[in-house]
Design a protein around this motif. Structure first.
Motif, PDB file in Angstrom:
ATOM      1  N   GLY A 189       0.818  -1.208   0.000  1.00  0.00           N
ATOM      2  CA  GLY A 189       0.000   0.000   0.000  1.00  0.00           C
ATOM      3  C   GLY A 189       0.849   1.253   0.000  1.00  0.00           C
ATOM      4  O   GLY A 189       0.546   2.235  -0.695  1.00  0.00           O
ATOM      5  N   ILE A 190       1.937   1.218   0.740  1.00  0.00           N
ATOM      6  CA  ILE A 190       2.848   2.367   0.786  1.00  0.00           C
ATOM      7  C   ILE A 190       3.500   2.580  -0.578  1.00  0.00           C
ATOM      8  O   ILE A 190       3.547   3.705  -1.091  1.00  0.00           O
ATOM      9  CB  ILE A 190       3.910   2.177   1.889  1.00  0.00           C
ATOM     10  N   VAL A 191       3.988   1.503  -1.188  1.00  0.00           N
ATOM     11  CA  VAL A 191       4.624   1.613  -2.509  1.00  0.00           C
ATOM     12  C   VAL A 191       3.606   2.093  -3.543  1.00  0.00           C
ATOM     13  O   VAL A 191       3.887   2.987  -4.344  1.00  0.00           O
ATOM     14  CB  VAL A 191       5.258   0.271  -2.939  1.00  0.00           C
ATOM     15  N   GLY A 192       2.407   1.509  -3.518  1.00  0.00           N
ATOM     16  CA  GLY A 192       1.364   1.915  -4.455  1.00  0.00           C
ATOM     17  C   GLY A 192       0.983   3.370  -4.281  1.00  0.00           C
ATOM     18  O   GLY A 192       0.811   4.105  -5.263  1.00  0.00           O
ATOM     19  N   GLY A 193       0.871   3.799  -3.040  1.00  0.00           N
ATOM     20  CA  GLY A 193       0.547   5.200  -2.767  1.00  0.00           C
ATOM     21  C   GLY A 193       1.619   6.141  -3.287  1.00  0.00           C
ATOM     22  O   GLY A 193       1.313   7.188  -3.875  1.00  0.00           O
ATOM     23  N   LEU A 194       2.878   5.773  -3.100  1.00  0.00           N
ATOM     24  CA  LEU A 194       3.980   6.591  -3.605  1.00  0.00           C
ATOM     25  C   LEU A 194       3.925   6.696  -5.130  1.00  0.00           C
ATOM     26  O   LEU A 194       4.086   7.790  -5.696  1.00  0.00           O
ATOM     27  CB  LEU A 194       5.325   6.000  -3.170  1.00  0.00           C
ATOM     28  N   LEU A 195       3.683   5.585  -5.811  1.00  0.00           N
ATOM     29  CA  LEU A 195       3.597   5.611  -7.275  1.00  0.00           C
ATOM     30  C   LEU A 195       2.443   6.493  -7.743  1.00  0.00           C
ATOM     31  O   LEU A 195       2.579   7.250  -8.708  1.00  0.00           O
ATOM     32  CB  LEU A 195       3.446   4.186  -7.814  1.00  0.00           C
ATOM     33  N   LEU A 196       1.315   6.411  -7.065  1.00  0.00           N
ATOM     34  CA  LEU A 196       0.168   7.243  -7.440  1.00  0.00           C
ATOM     35  C   LEU A 196       0.454   8.719  -7.185  1.00  0.00           C
ATOM     36  O   LEU A 196       0.100   9.580  -8.005  1.00  0.00           O
ATOM     37  CB  LEU A 196      -1.089   6.809  -6.698  1.00  0.00           C
ATOM     38  N   LEU A 197       1.093   9.023  -6.068  1.00  0.00           N
ATOM     39  CA  LEU A 197       1.463  10.420  -5.793  1.00  0.00           C
ATOM     40  C   LEU A 197       2.444  10.938  -6.844  1.00  0.00           C
ATOM     41  O   LEU A 197       2.350  12.090  -7.283  1.00  0.00           O
ATOM     42  CB  LEU A 197       2.075  10.551  -4.403  1.00  0.00           C
ATOM     43  N   ALA A 198       3.378  10.076  -7.265  1.00  0.00           N
ATOM     44  CA  ALA A 198       4.373  10.484  -8.257  1.00  0.00           C
ATOM     45  C   ALA A 198       3.741  10.735  -9.623  1.00  0.00           C
ATOM     46  O   ALA A 198       4.310  11.477 -10.433  1.00  0.00           O
ATOM     47  CB  ALA A 198       5.459   9.420  -8.376  1.00  0.00           C
ATOM     48  N   ALA A 199       2.583  10.143  -9.878  1.00  0.00           N
ATOM     49  CA  ALA A 199       1.893  10.414 -11.141  1.00  0.00           C
ATOM     50  C   ALA A 199       1.517  11.892 -11.228  1.00  0.00           C
ATOM     51  O   ALA A 199       1.489  12.472 -12.319  1.00  0.00           O
ATOM     52  CB  ALA A 199       0.645   9.534 -11.270  1.00  0.00           C
ATOM     53  N   ALA A 200       1.284  12.517 -10.086  1.00  0.00           N
ATOM     54  CA  ALA A 200       0.886  13.924 -10.055  1.00  0.00           C
ATOM     55  C   ALA A 200       2.027  14.859  -9.662  1.00  0.00           C
ATOM     56  O   ALA A 200       2.031  16.026 -10.049  1.00  0.00           O
ATOM     57  CB  ALA A 200      -0.268  14.114  -9.072  1.00  0.00           C
ATOM     58  N   ASP A 201       2.985  14.375  -8.897  1.00  0.00           N
ATOM     59  CA  ASP A 201       4.064  15.216  -8.377  1.00  0.00           C
ATOM     60  C   ASP A 201       5.405  14.765  -8.960  1.00  0.00           C
ATOM     61  O   ASP A 201       5.967  13.748  -8.567  1.00  0.00           O
ATOM     62  CB  ASP A 201       4.087  15.125  -6.852  1.00  0.00           C
ATOM     63  N   HIS A 202       5.921  15.539  -9.896  1.00  0.00           N
ATOM     64  CA  HIS A 202       7.165  15.193 -10.593  1.00  0.00           C
ATOM     65  C   HIS A 202       8.352  15.052  -9.648  1.00  0.00           C
ATOM     66  O   HIS A 202       9.272  14.290  -9.931  1.00  0.00           O
ATOM     67  CB  HIS A 202       7.470  16.229 -11.669  1.00  0.00           C
ATOM     68  N   ALA A 203       8.356  15.781  -8.542  1.00  0.00           N
ATOM     69  CA  ALA A 203       9.476  15.716  -7.608  1.00  0.00           C
ATOM     70  C   ALA A 203       9.606  14.332  -6.969  1.00  0.00           C
ATOM     71  O   ALA A 203      10.698  13.929  -6.574  1.00  0.00           O
ATOM     72  CB  ALA A 203       9.315  16.781  -6.521  1.00  0.00           C
ATOM     73  N   LEU A 204       8.502  13.595  -6.894  1.00  0.00           N
ATOM     74  CA  LEU A 204       8.523  12.263  -6.293  1.00  0.00           C
ATOM     75  C   LEU A 204       8.919  11.170  -7.279  1.00  0.00           C
ATOM     76  O   LEU A 204       9.169  10.032  -6.880  1.00  0.00           O
ATOM     77  CB  LEU A 204       7.144  11.925  -5.714  1.00  0.00           C
ATOM     78  N   ARG A 205       8.979  11.482  -8.541  1.00  0.00           N
ATOM     79  CA  ARG A 205       9.191  10.450  -9.560  1.00  0.00           C
ATOM     80  C   ARG A 205      10.504   9.685  -9.421  1.00  0.00           C
ATOM     81  O   ARG A 205      10.488   8.463  -9.537  1.00  0.00           O
ATOM     82  CB  ARG A 205       9.015  11.034 -10.957  1.00  0.00           C
ATOM     83  N   PRO A 206      11.628  10.338  -9.172  1.00  0.00           N
ATOM     84  CA  PRO A 206      12.864   9.536  -9.051  1.00  0.00           C
ATOM     85  C   PRO A 206      12.767   8.473  -7.946  1.00  0.00           C
ATOM     86  O   PRO A 206      13.138   7.319  -8.152  1.00  0.00           O
ATOM     87  CB  PRO A 206      13.945  10.572  -8.737  1.00  0.00           C
ATOM     88  N   VAL A 207      12.245   8.863  -6.801  1.00  0.00           N
ATOM     89  CA  VAL A 207      12.102   7.912  -5.695  1.00  0.00           C
ATOM     90  C   VAL A 207      11.063   6.845  -6.034  1.00  0.00           C
ATOM     91  O   VAL A 207      11.265   5.660  -5.770  1.00  0.00           O
ATOM     92  CB  VAL A 207      11.719   8.652  -4.386  1.00  0.00           C
ATOM     93  N   ALA A 208       9.971   7.241  -6.644  1.00  0.00           N
ATOM     94  CA  ALA A 208       8.915   6.292  -6.989  1.00  0.00           C
ATOM     95  C   ALA A 208       9.393   5.270  -8.013  1.00  0.00           C
ATOM     96  O   ALA A 208       9.095   4.077  -7.894  1.00  0.00           O
ATOM     97  CB  ALA A 208       7.688   7.031  -7.516  1.00  0.00           C
TER      98      ALA A 208
END
Length: 122
Positions: free
Chosen positions: A55-74
């Protein structure tokens, strides 16, 4: 076009990671998801925790779909999540058909995630 594809893949792989979250709710869901017996409370605890981590990994991936800053980590977390399961499956002969389906799905998901990561790099 690359941006839209990247967003769609992050959403798809994020939702894929959320599917096992149903296992948090108990043994019956875990048994159905993985085709294994989870009669042991210890096994239930481990698999329910695994479901929470997905759930944590999935949530991070979904957040990264909207927030470019999270994409490298996601990309890193999602990629390592998928690749680690595939590596463990390759080293573990004799797993059941339920887990074999997960292998195929994770291969496709890892390919898609890696593909859009590469597109964004060049």
């Amino acid at each position: 076009m690359t941006e839209t594809l990247t967003t769609l893949v992050l959403i798809a792989v994020g939702l894929l990671h959320l599917l096992p979250v149903a296992g948090v709710f108990g043994a019956r869901q875990l048994d159905r998801l993985y085709g294994v017996s989870t009669a042991s409370p210890s096994m239930q605890l481990l698999l329910r925790h695994r479901a929470a981590l997905f759930g944590i990994v999935g949530g991070l991936l979904l957040l990264a779909a909207a927030d470019h800053a999270l994409r490298p980590v996601a990309f890193a977390v999602g990629g390592f999540s998928l690749a680690s399961y595939l590596l463990l499956a390759a080293l573990t002969p004799g797993y059941n058909a339920h887990l074999g389906r997960v292998v195929v799905i994770d291969q496709v998901a890892l390919g898609a995630l890696f593909g859009v990561w590469l597109l964004g790099r060049f």
